[in-house]
Design a protein around this motif. Sequence first.
Motif, short mmCIF file in Angstrom:
data_model
loop_
_atom_site.label_atom_id
_atom_site.label_comp_id
_atom_site.label_asym_id
_atom_site.label_seq_id
_atom_site.Cartn_x
_atom_site.Cartn_y
_atom_site.Cartn_z
N ASP A 1 -0.54 13.08 1.07
CA ASP A 1 -1.72 13.95 1.09
C ASP A 1 -1.66 14.97 -0.03
OD1 ASP A 1 -2.84 12.69 3.27
OD2 ASP A 1 -2.09 14.14 4.74
N ARG A 2 -0.49 15.58 -0.22
CA ARG A 2 -0.34 16.59 -1.27
C ARG A 2 -0.58 15.99 -2.65
NH1 ARG A 2 -0.29 19.09 2.78
NH2 ARG A 2 1.10 20.77 3.45
N LEU A 3 -0.13 14.76 -2.84
CA LEU A 3 -0.21 14.12 -4.15
C LEU A 3 -1.51 13.36 -4.36
CD1 LEU A 3 3.44 12.73 -4.21
CD2 LEU A 3 2.59 14.69 -5.51
N GLY A 4 -2.28 13.16 -3.30
CA GLY A 4 -3.54 12.45 -3.41
C GLY A 4 -3.38 10.96 -3.59
N LEU A 5 -2.35 10.38 -2.97
CA LEU A 5 -2.10 8.94 -3.06
C LEU A 5 -2.65 8.27 -1.80
CD1 LEU A 5 1.57 9.09 -4.41
CD2 LEU A 5 -0.54 8.77 -5.72
N ALA A 6 -3.64 7.41 -1.97
CA ALA A 6 -4.40 6.90 -0.82
C ALA A 6 -3.86 5.60 -0.23
CB ALA A 6 -5.86 6.71 -1.22
N ASP A 7 -3.28 4.73 -1.05
CA ASP A 7 -2.82 3.42 -0.57
C ASP A 7 -1.42 3.58 0.02
OD1 ASP A 7 -2.43 0.78 -0.05
OD2 ASP A 7 -2.16 0.17 -2.15
N ARG A 8 -1.30 3.50 1.36
CA ARG A 8 -0.04 3.80 2.03
C ARG A 8 0.42 2.64 2.90
NH1 ARG A 8 -2.09 9.92 3.80
NH2 ARG A 8 -2.83 10.45 1.68
N TYR A 9 1.72 2.36 2.88
CA TYR A 9 2.27 1.26 3.66
C TYR A 9 3.78 1.44 3.79
CZ TYR A 9 3.27 -0.36 -1.11
OH TYR A 9 3.70 -0.44 -2.41
N THR A 10 4.37 0.71 4.72
CA THR A 10 5.83 0.73 4.89
C THR A 10 6.37 -0.69 4.74
OG1 THR A 10 5.64 0.48 7.29
CG2 THR A 10 5.81 2.73 6.42
N GLU A 11 7.57 -0.79 4.19
CA GLU A 11 8.25 -2.07 4.02
C GLU A 11 9.73 -1.89 4.33
OE1 GLU A 11 7.67 -3.60 0.11
OE2 GLU A 11 5.57 -4.17 0.45
N LYS A 12 10.36 -2.99 4.74
CA LYS A 12 11.80 -2.95 5.00
C LYS A 12 12.52 -3.37 3.72
CE LYS A 12 13.42 -3.54 9.03
NZ LYS A 12 13.85 -4.04 10.36
N VAL A 13 13.40 -2.50 3.23
CA VAL A 13 14.17 -2.76 2.02
C VAL A 13 15.65 -2.60 2.34
CG1 VAL A 13 14.58 -2.09 -0.38
CG2 VAL A 13 12.27 -1.90 0.59
N HIS A 14 16.41 -3.67 2.17
CA HIS A 14 17.84 -3.66 2.48
C HIS A 14 18.11 -3.14 3.90
CE1 HIS A 14 18.48 -4.66 -1.67
NE2 HIS A 14 18.00 -3.51 -2.11
N GLY A 15 17.25 -3.54 4.81
CA GLY A 15 17.44 -3.17 6.20
C GLY A 15 16.89 -1.81 6.58
N ASN A 16 16.34 -1.06 5.62
CA ASN A 16 15.80 0.27 5.90
C ASN A 16 14.28 0.29 5.71
OD1 ASN A 16 18.39 1.48 6.30
ND2 ASN A 16 18.66 1.51 4.08
N GLN A 17 13.59 1.02 6.58
CA GLN A 17 12.16 1.19 6.43
C GLN A 17 11.89 2.20 5.31
OE1 GLN A 17 10.75 -1.61 8.30
NE2 GLN A 17 9.15 -0.07 8.23
N VAL A 18 10.99 1.83 4.40
CA VAL A 18 10.63 2.70 3.28
C VAL A 18 9.12 2.93 3.32
CG1 VAL A 18 10.64 3.01 0.78
CG2 VAL A 18 12.51 1.77 1.89
N PHE A 19 8.74 4.19 3.23
CA PHE A 19 7.32 4.55 3.17
C PHE A 19 6.89 4.59 1.71
CE2 PHE A 19 3.85 7.49 2.58
CZ PHE A 19 3.01 7.26 3.65
N TYR A 20 5.78 3.90 1.40
CA TYR A 20 5.24 3.89 0.05
C TYR A 20 3.82 4.45 0.06
CZ TYR A 20 9.01 0.67 -1.31
OH TYR A 20 10.22 0.09 -1.56
N ALA A 21 3.46 5.10 -1.03
CA ALA A 21 2.08 5.53 -1.24
C ALA A 21 1.78 5.38 -2.73
CB ALA A 21 1.89 6.98 -0.80
#
Length: 281
Positions: free
Chosen positions: A86-106
């Motif tokens: 929200d602060r950065l104004g990044l609208a496309d948001r999703y999560t993926e599992k990377v090396h067994g860890n959940q990562v939030f992307y925007a």
Amino acid sequence: MKNRWGILMMAIMVGAIIIKSLYTAGTAAMADAAYSAEAASSRMQLRQLLAASEGLIQGSRQATVKWQGEWHTMLSLEAAGERLADRLGLADRYTEKVHGNQVFYAEGASGVAEDVIHGKLALTLQEEGSYYVILRLENGTDESLQRLPEAGESWGELLLREGVRAKWNAALQGEAAGVVSAPDWPDFWQNDSAGAGEANPVPTLAAFAKLESRMKEQLKLRAAESFADERTVSRTYTAEDLPIKARSAGQEISLQLALHWNTESERYDVSIGAPLLTVEY
């Protein structure tokens, strides 16, 4: 007498509250000034790199700006990611599992048409209450490259004000200008220290020396560490006129220069990193 003491105590308490408020406001103002100064240093340093790279890179220049570091918050992964996005104004948001860890992307873009800057945020949970944050910005065109220093400053300051302990680094990459192409040199050189058929990195070193000489015309550099093989040369430098530095091998490094013979495109690619290269080269 009792009333006088009561009035005096109230005055002392009010004074203490005012002093505490002033101290808090002063501390916040100092923090804001520090964030602004750190972000402004990133803008100035990238401007210096852009100027210095003009004689080293021909054609389009690809720039990557990163702000990365730890962020301590008890928010959940999604809540923390949403807040920064929200602060950065990044609208496309999703999560993926990377090396067994959940990562939030925007992800998102700033600007239009020929002036687009792409932004990508990655947020990874390290342990409860601690995240690792990476904000990556890239220019889409040569036009947007000129706007990248200010964009990096603005977005970096937003992260700092949110409490992210982010550090800045940047890279400029492109085709090396004015160096002899590798096919004009023999693949193998013989000297007293090289055995039969052993590759010698002299041709790449010669090309690198030309680029380094041009860079030193723009910046006051002192070589620190080097690596070389038959296709790649990389060297780090200390530089008084570049404010953002990284500690490496007991020295304050401000810049890294690398040259690599690209076997696919059959050309030399140059990479300039500040304070160190954190992208593939």
